[in-house]
Design an enzyme around this catalytic site. Structure first.
Site, PDB file in Angstrom:
ATOM      1  CD  GLN A 100      -2.942   1.112   2.295  1.00 53.21           C
ATOM      2  OE1 GLN A 100      -2.579   1.604   3.354  1.00 53.21           O
ATOM      3  NE2 GLN A 100      -4.154   0.581   2.126  1.00 53.21           N
ATOM      4  CE1 TYR A 174      -2.980   9.097   6.650  1.00 45.71           C
ATOM      5  CE2 TYR A 174      -4.446   7.313   6.029  1.00 45.71           C
ATOM      6  CZ  TYR A 174      -3.587   7.887   6.937  1.00 45.71           C
ATOM      7  OH  TYR A 174      -3.337   7.256   8.134  1.00 45.71           O
ATOM      8  NE  ARG A 223      -9.385   0.160   2.880  1.00 43.44           N
ATOM      9  CZ  ARG A 223      -8.929  -0.119   4.109  1.00 43.44           C
ATOM     10  NH1 ARG A 223      -7.628  -0.124   4.351  1.00 43.44           N
ATOM     11  NH2 ARG A 223      -9.767  -0.390   5.076  1.00 43.44           N
ATOM     12  NE  ARG A 317      -9.492  -1.947  14.214  1.00 43.25           N
ATOM     13  CZ  ARG A 317      -9.222  -1.346  13.052  1.00 43.25           C
ATOM     14  NH1 ARG A 317      -9.591  -1.933  11.920  1.00 43.25           N
ATOM     15  NH2 ARG A 317      -8.598  -0.191  12.998  1.00 43.25           N
TER      16      ARG A 317
END
Length: 332
Positions: A100, A174, A223, A317
């Site tokens: 990424q 971002y 993404r 997670r």
């Protein structure tokens, strides 16, 4: 056998399962360089090849785009050796590997970057990812073109390091997400925030540039913060135009997440937070779609696949809490 166990074609490559390890910051690098701690992390969680694809944690494509002290770098040729060790571990364990690529934009901190924060416009970055709340400096066209080239150069390094492809980070506030979001992009030039052509121009140029530099067999994922879920921000209804633009540029995979809202959907706390955005993308493109967010059990993942909400499911997670999660999901 559930759909998670099925292989899937991604560009010219085949992922052995539909389970994805999404990018998650390991914070284990030192001065941008990969450490043994990072290598061991990916070795532990990818053993067995249960993940069809592993997307390693975001790397900064330029020093001024560094988001955190422990973040890994893809900004320099000297980074290739360390990145290659991570790609090798993932491949040896049986999964495809994507790197990424990111630039923090105005979500960063000058104490970390050592540079002025830059953004499309001096609007405050109100995403949860933002480390500070200051007015960044608006980028010149020359600076935008330079950032574009730095993403391309980082992708070339990823290819040299042996990765199967890269994932462009345009989510969670971002820099690239800032260009896409009307909340952050107040420009009036070629990259204007007033229409979809301007909001997606930088993404389009990066995708095309990577494709030209890395070839047709190199996977390009994004993404994609497909919706801000905030008043005045990007909308669900705008997704078809953006998604078709990215597909036309040469994107292979859509990895759906949130925009200025971060990686949590304020209006949906059920497994697959961004299911509505993912389904909208799937309805208008031919490329595979990854859905991540709040998925805790294999049954939840299977239900999202059965309902055609996505083609692949990202779980991180739950896996970090239980290293055997992926094995149970695939083997039953």
């Amino acid at each position: 056998m559930g759909k998670l166990q099925h292989q899937i074609t991604l560009g010219s490559k085949i992922a052995p399962t539909r389970l994805v390890m999404p990018a998650m910051a390991t914070e284990g690098s030192i001065d941008g360089k990969i450490t043994q701690k990072v290598i061991d992390h990916y070795d532990l969680f990818t053993k067995g090849g249960y993940f069809g694809m592993v997307i390693t944690g975001h790397t900064y494509v330029s020093d001024e785009g560094k988001w955190s002290e422990g973040q890994a770098s893809s900004a320099h040729d000297s980074d290739i050796e360390g990145l290659a060790k991570v790609a090798d571990v993932i491949h040896n364990n049986g999964s495809l590997a994507l790197l990424q690529l990111s630039h923090c934009g105005s979500a960063g901190d000058m104490k970390i970057t050592g540079h002025d924060l830059i953004a499309p416009s001096p609007a405050l970055n109100m995403s949860p990812s933002a480390k500070t709340r200051i007015h960044a400096r608006a980028m010149s066209v020359e600076e935008i073109e330079d950032v574009c080239q730095k993403f391309i150069d980082a992708a070339v390094r990823a290819k040299k390091a042996g990765y199967d492809g890269v994932e462009i980070h345009s989510a969670h506030g971002y820099l690239l997400n800032e260009f896409y979001s009307p909340l952050a992009n107040k420009r009036n030039d070629l990259y204007t925030g007033k229409n979809m052509i301007g909001r997606t121009r930088l993404h389009f140029d990066i995708i095309q540039g990577i494709r030209k530099a890395c070839g047709g067999d190199f996977l390009i994922s994004m993404r994609f913060g497909a919706c801000d879920y905030k008043q005045g921000g990007s909308l669900i209804t705008e997704i078809p135009v953006a998604a078709e633009t990215f597909e036309d540029a040469g994107l292979d995979i859509f990895d759906i997440s949130g925009g200025m809202c971060g990686f949590i959907n304020p209006s949906n706390k059920k497994a697959g937070y961004f299911k509505d955005s993912a389904e909208m993308v799937k309805a208008c493109v031919r490329k595979p779609v990854i859905l991540t967010g709040g998925i805790k059990t294999p049954d939840e993942a299977e239900e999202l696949l059965d309902n055609d909400s996505a083609d692949m499911i990202g779980v991180v997670r739950a896996v970090m809490a239980d290293p055997d999660w992926a094995q149970r999901a695939i083997e039953g």
